[in-house]
Design an enzyme around this catalytic site. Structure first.
Site, PDB file in Angstrom:
ATOM      1  N   ASP A  57      33.602 -13.546 -33.950  1.00 33.79           N
ATOM      2  CA  ASP A  57      32.394 -13.982 -34.650  1.00 33.79           C
ATOM      3  C   ASP A  57      31.313 -14.156 -33.579  1.00 33.79           C
ATOM      4  OD1 ASP A  57      30.423 -15.818 -35.841  1.00 33.79           O
ATOM      5  OD2 ASP A  57      31.882 -16.045 -37.450  1.00 33.79           O
ATOM      6  N   ASN A  85      23.959  -6.518 -32.579  1.00 39.88           N
ATOM      7  CA  ASN A  85      23.533  -5.964 -33.870  1.00 39.88           C
ATOM      8  C   ASN A  85      23.624  -6.952 -35.028  1.00 39.88           C
ATOM      9  OD1 ASN A  85      23.138  -3.554 -35.830  1.00 39.88           O
ATOM     10  ND2 ASN A  85      25.031  -4.516 -36.509  1.00 39.88           N
ATOM     11  N   TYR A 164      14.665 -15.355 -41.830  1.00 38.63           N
ATOM     12  CA  TYR A 164      14.950 -14.090 -41.138  1.00 38.63           C
ATOM     13  C   TYR A 164      13.827 -13.733 -40.153  1.00 38.63           C
ATOM     14  CZ  TYR A 164      16.106  -9.085 -40.731  1.00 38.63           C
ATOM     15  OH  TYR A 164      16.420  -7.837 -40.255  1.00 38.63           O
ATOM     16  N   LYS A 168      14.072 -13.982 -36.061  1.00 38.72           N
ATOM     17  CA  LYS A 168      13.982 -12.727 -35.298  1.00 38.72           C
ATOM     18  C   LYS A 168      12.849 -12.789 -34.257  1.00 38.72           C
ATOM     19  CE  LYS A 168      17.302  -9.972 -36.968  1.00 38.72           C
ATOM     20  NZ  LYS A 168      18.350  -9.348 -36.148  1.00 38.72           N
ATOM     21  N   VAL A 197      16.214   0.625 -43.304  1.00 41.44           N
ATOM     22  CA  VAL A 197      17.451   1.417 -43.325  1.00 41.44           C
ATOM     23  C   VAL A 197      18.276   1.068 -44.567  1.00 41.44           C
ATOM     24  CG1 VAL A 197      19.457   2.103 -41.953  1.00 41.44           C
ATOM     25  CG2 VAL A 197      17.417   1.208 -40.804  1.00 41.44           C
ATOM     26  N   THR A 199      21.093  -0.086 -46.084  1.00 43.04           N
ATOM     27  CA  THR A 199      22.342  -0.822 -45.822  1.00 43.04           C
ATOM     28  C   THR A 199      22.437  -1.954 -46.843  1.00 43.04           C
ATOM     29  OG1 THR A 199      21.302  -2.449 -44.374  1.00 43.04           O
ATOM     30  CG2 THR A 199      22.124  -0.448 -43.301  1.00 43.04           C
TER      31      THR A 199
END
Ligand SMILES: NC(=O)c1ccc[n+]([C@@H]2O[C@H](COP(=O)([O-])OP(=O)(O)OC[C@H]3O[C@@H](n4cnc5c(N)ncnc54)[C@H](OP(=O)(O)O)[C@@H]3O)[C@@H](O)[C@H]2O)c1
Length: 267
Positions: A57, A85, A164, A168, A197, A199
């Site tokens: 993790d 990532n 988020y 970031k 992307v 995903t």
């Protein structure tokens, strides 16, 4: 034999990094996942001779240290490239800062997302730095997002994905701190956005009111998209573009935040 660690490799972009990097038989790739037994596509890649799947993790220092010890045993103590990532958007990504169901919900969301997105980049970097120092390449690639570029968020008028975006921005600053400390030590610390992307991270929300927000956001993206933009790109296209940028950058670029195009165009 160039060696790579991909941290947060169970699916999506991380899985694609493992796939493309290990398609070169010269590379050795260590794929870190918190639940590898639940990641069947990663386990399938693990059958390649040059892929090692390890359980870790990204928020767990002891698990990361154990993974670094395993990597060191295989490589003789060195690592060339670390790719940070793994990340999460947060459960309440469609709430603006003052629209959370409660302040407790806001606090819980921000703590969880900070742990994963910020500590989840710093802790793997610290765990693998001793090996990276002995590597020939000395590159650390950390995934961020155009939604962490303040000028872009202001221009778009994007009020969602709060935890988020904010975490970031923190990731970019962590990258800068490493770049400063390891200036003149041959390191390249790069923050990169993969583009938009296809995903799980971009899967459609269930609530109808949130679906309307998706449309709002896509309308905003259209205002900054290049003329040839047709929507989210595949993980294959994104990762291949990011690996081209990774190949090109040098210690002179350390501390930068670039897009998958190698510039500041995020789509
Ligand atoms: N997709 C996009 O359009 C987009 C745009 C900008 C930036 N990004 C960035 O690109 C990176 C990859 O995103 P993605 O689209 O591939 O997302 P994704 O499909 O949701 O995958 C996220 C990955 O992170 C892993 N992860 C999360 N928390 C972890 C933890 N505590 N320990 C270990 N692994 C953990 C997940 O593992 P589990 O399977 O165990 O959950 C999964 O492998 C992220 O940093 C994201 O912010 C993506």
């Amino acid at each position: 034999m160039p060696s790579y660690v991909v941290a947060g490799a169970s699916r999506g972009i991380g899985l694609e990094f493992v796939s493309q990097l290990s398609s070169k038989s010269d590379n050795v790739v260590f794929a870190l996942a918190r639940n590898p037994y639940g990641a069947k596509d990663l386990l399938a890649l693990g059958s390649r001779a040059n892929v090692h799947v390890l359980k870790a993790d990204i928020t767990d220092p002891a698990a990361l240290k154990a993974a670094a010890d395993t990597v060191a045993k295989v490589t003789g103590g060195a690592l060339d490239v670390l790719i940070n990532n793994g990340a999460i958007m947060g459960e309440l990504k469609w709430a603006a800062l003052d629209d959370f169901p409660s302040e407790d919900a806001l606090v819980a969301e921000f703590r969880t997302v900070f742990d994963t997105n910020v500590l989840g980049a710093i802790l793997p970097t610290n765990a693998f730095l001793p090996l990276l120092k002995k590597g020939a390449v000395k590159k650390v690639l950390t995934l961020s997002t155009g939604l962490a570029d303040p000028a872009t968020v202001l221009h778009l008028g994007h009020k969602y994905a709060t935890a988020y975006s904010i975490t970031k921005v923190g990731v970019e600053m962590a990258n800068i701190k490493y770049a400063v400390k390891y200036k003149d030590a041959g390191f390249t610390f790069l923050t990169i956005s993969p583009g938009l992307v296809k995903t799980d991270m971009n899967s459609l929300p269930e609530k109808p009111e949130d679906l309307a927000k998706v449309q709002e956001v896509f309308g905003q993206f259209a205002t900054v998209a290049p003329p040839n933009f047709t929507g989210p790109i595949s993980p294959e296209e994104s990762v291949s573009a990011m690996l081209a940028v990774l190949e090109k950058v040098t210690p002179e670029d350390s501390g930068k935040f670039l897009s998958h195009h190698g510039d500041r165009n995020w789509l």
